[in-house]
Write a protein that holds these residues in place. Structure first.
Motif, mmCIF file in Angstrom:
data_model
loop_
_atom_site.group_PDB
_atom_site.id
_atom_site.type_symbol
_atom_site.label_atom_id
_atom_site.label_comp_id
_atom_site.label_asym_id
_atom_site.label_seq_id
_atom_site.Cartn_x
_atom_site.Cartn_y
_atom_site.Cartn_z
ATOM 1 N N TYR A 177 10.814 38.241 1.131
ATOM 2 C CA TYR A 177 9.726 39.189 1.342
ATOM 3 C C TYR A 177 8.497 38.840 0.493
ATOM 4 O O TYR A 177 7.426 39.431 0.662
ATOM 5 C CB TYR A 177 10.189 40.615 1.034
ATOM 6 C CG TYR A 177 11.039 41.195 2.143
ATOM 7 C CD1 TYR A 177 10.468 41.712 3.293
ATOM 8 C CD2 TYR A 177 12.424 41.210 2.046
ATOM 9 C CE1 TYR A 177 11.241 42.232 4.326
ATOM 10 C CE2 TYR A 177 13.218 41.726 3.066
ATOM 11 C CZ TYR A 177 12.620 42.236 4.203
ATOM 12 O OH TYR A 177 13.396 42.742 5.222
ATOM 13 N N ASP A 178 8.693 37.930 -0.423
ATOM 14 C CA ASP A 178 7.612 37.320 -1.193
ATOM 15 C C ASP A 178 6.671 38.370 -1.803
ATOM 16 O O ASP A 178 7.104 39.202 -2.584
ATOM 17 C CB ASP A 178 6.849 36.336 -0.297
ATOM 18 C CG ASP A 178 5.978 35.371 -1.088
ATOM 19 O OD1 ASP A 178 6.233 35.197 -2.295
ATOM 20 O OD2 ASP A 178 5.044 34.809 -0.505
ATOM 21 N N LYS A 179 5.395 38.350 -1.431
ATOM 22 C CA LYS A 179 4.403 39.221 -2.056
ATOM 23 C C LYS A 179 4.605 40.703 -1.736
ATOM 24 O O LYS A 179 3.987 41.567 -2.373
ATOM 25 C CB LYS A 179 3.003 38.792 -1.624
ATOM 26 C CG LYS A 179 2.611 37.405 -2.109
ATOM 27 C CD LYS A 179 1.218 37.024 -1.625
ATOM 28 C CE LYS A 179 0.845 35.621 -2.096
ATOM 29 N NZ LYS A 179 -0.517 35.220 -1.631
ATOM 30 N N LEU A 180 5.462 40.989 -0.789
ATOM 31 C CA LEU A 180 5.726 42.388 -0.430
ATOM 32 C C LEU A 180 6.828 43.008 -1.294
ATOM 33 O O LEU A 180 7.046 44.219 -1.244
ATOM 34 C CB LEU A 180 6.137 42.481 1.047
ATOM 35 C CG LEU A 180 5.139 41.931 2.065
ATOM 36 C CD1 LEU A 180 5.718 42.043 3.472
ATOM 37 C CD2 LEU A 180 3.807 42.677 1.973
ATOM 38 N N ILE A 184 9.799 47.436 -1.141
ATOM 39 C CA ILE A 184 9.172 46.497 -0.213
ATOM 40 C C ILE A 184 7.998 47.201 0.461
ATOM 41 O O ILE A 184 8.164 48.259 1.069
ATOM 42 C CB ILE A 184 10.179 45.987 0.832
ATOM 43 C CG1 ILE A 184 11.273 45.171 0.137
ATOM 44 C CG2 ILE A 184 9.470 45.131 1.889
ATOM 45 C CD1 ILE A 184 12.362 44.686 1.053
ATOM 46 N N LYS A 185 6.843 46.592 0.308
ATOM 47 C CA LYS A 185 5.634 47.216 0.822
ATOM 48 C C LYS A 185 5.447 46.907 2.310
ATOM 49 O O LYS A 185 5.639 45.781 2.754
ATOM 50 C CB LYS A 185 4.421 46.709 0.045
ATOM 51 C CG LYS A 185 3.139 47.461 0.356
ATOM 52 C CD LYS A 185 2.013 47.039 -0.572
ATOM 53 C CE LYS A 185 0.762 47.869 -0.333
ATOM 54 N NZ LYS A 185 -0.327 47.481 -1.253
ATOM 55 N N GLU A 186 5.075 47.942 3.050
ATOM 56 C CA GLU A 186 4.758 47.770 4.467
ATOM 57 C C GLU A 186 3.562 48.656 4.788
ATOM 58 O O GLU A 186 3.661 49.886 4.679
ATOM 59 C CB GLU A 186 5.943 48.140 5.358
ATOM 60 C CG GLU A 186 5.648 47.934 6.842
ATOM 61 C CD GLU A 186 6.827 48.306 7.730
ATOM 62 O OE1 GLU A 186 6.598 48.565 8.917
ATOM 63 O OE2 GLU A 186 7.972 48.360 7.217
ATOM 64 N N GLU A 187 2.462 48.021 5.117
ATOM 65 C CA GLU A 187 1.205 48.733 5.372
ATOM 66 C C GLU A 187 0.827 49.569 4.146
ATOM 67 O O GLU A 187 0.580 49.030 3.090
ATOM 68 C CB GLU A 187 1.328 49.583 6.642
ATOM 69 C CG GLU A 187 1.575 48.754 7.902
ATOM 70 C CD GLU A 187 1.732 49.609 9.142
ATOM 71 O OE1 GLU A 187 1.819 50.854 9.008
ATOM 72 O OE2 GLU A 187 1.782 49.032 10.236
ATOM 73 N N ASN A 188 0.841 50.884 4.276
ATOM 74 C CA ASN A 188 0.405 51.729 3.155
ATOM 75 C C ASN A 188 1.561 52.476 2.492
ATOM 76 O O ASN A 188 1.353 53.486 1.827
ATOM 77 C CB ASN A 188 -0.641 52.736 3.640
ATOM 78 C CG ASN A 188 -0.065 53.711 4.653
ATOM 79 O OD1 ASN A 188 0.922 53.403 5.313
ATOM 80 N ND2 ASN A 188 -0.684 54.887 4.783
ATOM 81 N N PHE A 216 5.889 52.242 0.718
ATOM 82 C CA PHE A 216 6.929 51.432 0.096
ATOM 83 C C PHE A 216 8.312 51.887 0.567
ATOM 84 O O PHE A 216 8.640 53.073 0.485
ATOM 85 C CB PHE A 216 6.879 51.556 -1.434
ATOM 86 C CG PHE A 216 5.705 50.868 -2.067
ATOM 87 C CD1 PHE A 216 5.748 49.516 -2.378
ATOM 88 C CD2 PHE A 216 4.547 51.585 -2.356
ATOM 89 C CE1 PHE A 216 4.672 48.885 -2.972
ATOM 90 C CE2 PHE A 216 3.463 50.962 -2.945
ATOM 91 C CZ PHE A 216 3.520 49.605 -3.254
ATOM 92 N N TYR A 218 8.622 44.223 -4.710
ATOM 93 C CA TYR A 218 8.364 44.719 -6.055
ATOM 94 C C TYR A 218 9.718 44.964 -6.731
ATOM 95 O O TYR A 218 10.645 45.479 -6.110
ATOM 96 C CB TYR A 218 7.570 46.022 -6.019
ATOM 97 C CG TYR A 218 6.129 45.849 -5.584
ATOM 98 C CD1 TYR A 218 5.084 45.982 -6.494
ATOM 99 C CD2 TYR A 218 5.814 45.557 -4.257
ATOM 100 C CE1 TYR A 218 3.754 45.833 -6.093
ATOM 101 C CE2 TYR A 218 4.494 45.394 -3.845
ATOM 102 C CZ TYR A 218 3.473 45.535 -4.771
ATOM 103 O OH TYR A 218 2.163 45.373 -4.371
ATOM 104 N N LYS A 273 5.736 42.216 -9.364
ATOM 105 C CA LYS A 273 5.816 41.605 -8.048
ATOM 106 C C LYS A 273 6.784 40.426 -8.116
ATOM 107 O O LYS A 273 7.221 40.027 -9.191
ATOM 108 C CB LYS A 273 4.428 41.151 -7.594
ATOM 109 C CG LYS A 273 3.437 42.281 -7.389
ATOM 110 C CD LYS A 273 2.101 41.733 -6.895
ATOM 111 C CE LYS A 273 1.096 42.843 -6.658
ATOM 112 N NZ LYS A 273 -0.197 42.316 -6.165
#
Length: 288
Positions: free
Chosen positions: A133-136, A181-185, A187, A138, A149
């Motif tokens: 998921y790399d940069k997404l 894991i961040k997705e759009e706006n 977590f 946390y 990150k």
């Protein structure tokens, strides 16, 4: 040790006390742990220590055979006390030898056994499995009190908003989810539980924690935009049992194959009544 100067030199009371104290501590705090698990080695080492002990008695008198009470907490103090002693300075090799034994093997523990925090191991395995998921991705680090990150950098906004109480007279209570894991706006929240299936959700904190995280780190979205909490994945990952042949333990391989939070194998879910959403429970294979 009988080749060293102090054997033949008179008036070596402090040096004898230093060595006798060290031997006494080693026998009590380190050697005894091998009595049941490695009986032959225990007997051999005990024989050597007793020989040295008898040698000290021969070159001294019983009234001079006294010892300092040493504990793990007082090791530094013990060595500072003797380091600049005149008798010790004349026998620096003996001091360095004993000091090396203590501080290469005993400073953190008085046992040879290696302590492994299996909860941390499980979290590290999951970190590898989620690394795609790399940069997404946390990662929460409670011991260092920060959320980072995947590349190790810190998101200041996240770290400044992860507490349950506003700043005031009470000390802030920070929260560190295992993974987000961040997705759009928003977590998605992932909580690692080093437990087997039958023990998951046995404690109320297991579910309460992941629900608190899901709201705390998405509160702007939930309150300001009034969006549905159904968007937030709330996932608890537990350990899948593995059958291990102890005779072939050298062949064991850690399983770091990637996992997809949208397609978790063998997962099941529970309806929760706080946000009217689901909590996903999924087993994770640690060993291949």
């Amino acid at each position: 040790m009988k080749n060293y100067q102090f054997i033949k030199a008179p008036f070596q009371k402090d040096l004898i006390k230093f060595i006798y104290s060290s031997l006494k501590f080693l026998k009590k705090k380190r050697l005894d742990i091998f009595e049941e698990n490695a009986r032959d080695e225990y007997k051999e080492i005990l024989k050597i220590l007793n020989k040295i002990n008898n040698l000290l008695i021969k070159i001294s008198t019983h009234k001079n055979i006294s010892s300092d009470n040493i504990s793990k907490k007082t090791l530094d103090k013990f060595f500072r006390k003797y380091k600049n002693n005149i008798e010790i300075k004349k026998n620096k090799k003996v001091f360095n030898l004993v000091h090396s034994i203590f501080f290469t093997e005993l400073k953190k523990d008085v046992q040879l056994f290696l302590s492994v925090d299996l909860t941390k191991v499980f979290e590290k395995v999951l970190e590898k499995k989620l690394s795609h998921y790399d940069k997404l991705l946390y990662i929460g680090n409670e011991s260092e009190q920060k959320i980072v990150k995947s590349d190790g950098s810190i998101d200041k906004n996240i770290n400044n908003s992860n507490f349950l109480l506003e700043e005031g007279k009470t000390k802030l209570i920070n929260q560190y989810p295992d993974f987000m894991i961040k997705e759009e706006n928003h977590f998605h929240i992932i909580d690692a539980k080093y437990k087997f299936k039958e023990n998951v959700l046995k404690k109320s904190d297991d579910i309460r924690q992941v629900l608190v995280y899901s709201l705390l780190f998405n509160k702007d979205m939930f309150f300001a935009k009034n969006e549905d909490m159904q968007k937030i994945k709330k996932i608890i990952l537990y350990v899948q049992k593995s059958n291990i042949n102890i005779n072939n333990f050298n062949d064991l391989v850690i399983n770091i194959e990637r996992i997809d939070i949208d397609n978790l194998l063998d997962s099941f879910s529970y309806k929760e009544n706080l946000f009217n959403t689901e909590v996903i429970i999924s087993p994770i294979e640690v060993l291949k």
